[in-house]
Design a protein around this motif. Structure first.
Motif, PDB file in Angstrom:
ATOM      1  N   VAL A 116      22.034  42.524  20.222  1.00 27.70           N
ATOM      2  CA  VAL A 116      22.643  41.301  19.708  1.00 27.70           C
ATOM      3  C   VAL A 116      22.168  41.137  18.263  1.00 27.70           C
ATOM      4  O   VAL A 116      20.964  41.154  17.996  1.00 27.70           O
ATOM      5  N   TYR A 117      23.124  40.998  17.358  1.00 29.55           N
ATOM      6  CA  TYR A 117      22.781  40.889  15.938  1.00 29.55           C
ATOM      7  C   TYR A 117      22.412  39.439  15.640  1.00 29.55           C
ATOM      8  O   TYR A 117      23.166  38.669  15.074  1.00 29.55           O
ATOM      9  N   ILE A 118      21.178  39.142  16.050  1.00 30.84           N
ATOM     10  CA  ILE A 118      20.691  37.776  16.118  1.00 30.84           C
ATOM     11  C   ILE A 118      20.558  37.144  14.743  1.00 30.84           C
ATOM     12  O   ILE A 118      20.605  35.917  14.601  1.00 30.84           O
ATOM     13  N   SER A 119      20.408  37.962  13.707  1.00 31.97           N
ATOM     14  CA  SER A 119      20.299  37.417  12.352  1.00 31.97           C
ATOM     15  C   SER A 119      21.566  36.677  11.956  1.00 31.97           C
ATOM     16  O   SER A 119      21.528  35.727  11.171  1.00 31.97           O
ATOM     17  N   ARG A 120      22.714  37.089  12.511  1.00 34.30           N
ATOM     18  CA  ARG A 120      23.980  36.402  12.232  1.00 34.30           C
ATOM     19  C   ARG A 120      23.964  34.988  12.803  1.00 34.30           C
ATOM     20  O   ARG A 120      24.475  34.056  12.191  1.00 34.30           O
ATOM     21  N   LEU A 121      23.408  34.845  14.005  1.00 33.64           N
ATOM     22  CA  LEU A 121      23.286  33.517  14.614  1.00 33.64           C
ATOM     23  C   LEU A 121      22.401  32.628  13.756  1.00 33.64           C
ATOM     24  O   LEU A 121      22.772  31.493  13.415  1.00 33.64           O
ATOM     25  N   ILE A 122      21.231  33.125  13.398  1.00 33.43           N
ATOM     26  CA  ILE A 122      20.263  32.307  12.680  1.00 33.43           C
ATOM     27  C   ILE A 122      20.746  31.965  11.276  1.00 33.43           C
ATOM     28  O   ILE A 122      20.613  30.822  10.810  1.00 33.43           O
ATOM     29  N   SER A 123      21.334  32.932  10.589  1.00 33.43           N
ATOM     30  CA  SER A 123      21.785  32.684   9.211  1.00 33.43           C
ATOM     31  C   SER A 123      22.970  31.723   9.148  1.00 33.43           C
ATOM     32  O   SER A 123      23.283  31.193   8.085  1.00 33.43           O
TER      33      SER A 123
END
Length: 326
Positions: A116-123
């Motif tokens: 899961v490309y979690i940095s996309r969620l956080i950013s």
């Protein structure tokens, strides 16, 4: 309703999106001390009720279009029929077979694992930068000397949580190593080796012999402290299974652990709530825990298995084994 979230990690970011979709005004406070990794493991190959949280989390990622890349996985070791059945009920395809390139029988699973490309969620979450101070007596939060007003405050700062002693959790360091090998399959599969005691995941998901490996010893420490690790001990165990590997880079981040190494949520004092204790598997269960907290705040629903009052008699504890390790 106006809500303030302290912490813009997986939990805080999930809460932001869920609360905004419910029509609330939401402010997020983030110190910027947390390292955000591009991608993390999301797995349904857990146990018990954690599988439900992981399923809720996966639905959430898909609903808000967080990028996901699916992988097959191989589990080595003695896994009980009860656990295998629970994976099947969660929609995972399971086949026990001999894996020639590992020279071992294992459980090959499809639909259980992904990056899961979690940095996309956080950013995607706007925030006020600053270190929050929580005054439980006055029931208020200050950022750089400025008082932030809200109807409710949600504390999701993980090991940077200013209320750790109140919620019975501790900070510890978790880490992993990027390795290179001539074994091309290592870049195509997740591996959970419960005999040798390590995991491996593709580095970028592009194939090739590059992977991230881990499961070294847990090290209790306040966040931010420089940590000495025993990388070779983990690398030696991996070499026993797959042969020659070259470690390239080791790094990690601080995690928050509870007495039973399971997530926790609840109300600290009136109108100040907590969710955390993600214990190294936040990408799997974080959004699911966020939903539990929202259901508690607005509907009064309480899931005792994860509710923080289960630690009411705990005086002190040591960090144990991470819950996602079968």
């Amino acid at each position: 309703m106006k809500l303030v979230i302290v912490g813009r990690g997986i939990l805080g970011s999930s809460l932001y999106h869920m609360l905004r979709r419910l029509g609330h005004e939401v402010i997020v406070i983030e110190s910027g001390e947390r390292r955000v990794f591009p991608s993390l493991i999301h797995s349904l190959l857990l146990k018990g009720k954690d599988i439900e949280l992981a399923s809720e989390s996966l639905n959430f990622y898909r609903e808000i279009n967080v990028p996901i890349k699916e992988f097959d996985s191989i589990t080595l070791g003695n896994i009980s029929k009860e656990i295998l059945d629970s994976w099947g009920k969660a929609g995972v395809e399971i086949k026990e077979t001999y894996v020639e390139w590992l020279r071992e029988r294992g459980i090959v699973s499809r639909g259980g694992d992904r990056l899961v490309y979690i940095s996309r969620l956080i950013s995607s979450v706007p925030f006020i930068k600053g270190r929050a101070k929580v005054n439980l007596e006055k029931r208020e939060v200050q950022v750089d000397g400025r008082t932030i007003r809200a109807d409710k405050f949600l504390i999701t700062a993980g090991p940077w949580n200013p209320c750790l002693a109140k919620v019975k959790s501790k900070s510890y360091y978790c880490w992993a190593t990027v390795v290179m090998t001539s074994l091309m399959q290592l870049g195509k599969y997740f591996i959970y080796d419960y005999e040798k005691g390590f995991y491996s995941r593709p580095l970028l998901g592009l194939g090739g012999g590059m992977a991230i490996v881990g499961d070294g010893k847990i090290i209790e420490s306040p966040p931010g402290r420089r940590i000495a690790i025993e990388r070779d001990e983990v690398i030696d165990r991996i070499r026993e299974r797959i042969g020659k590997i070259v470690p390239l880079h080791t790094s990690g981040e601080f995690c928050e652990g509870t007495p039973d190494m399971r997530p926790s949520y609840g109300e600290i004092v009136e109108n100040i709530y907590y969710a955390g204790g993600l214990d190294g598997y936040g990408a799997e269960v974080g959004p699911g825990v966020a939903k539990l907290l929202i259901n508690y705040i607005f509907k009064g629903e309480k899931v005792n298995e994860y509710f923080m009052d289960r630690f009411s008699n705990v005086q002190d504890f040591s960090i144990g084994r991470e819950a996602h390790e079968i």
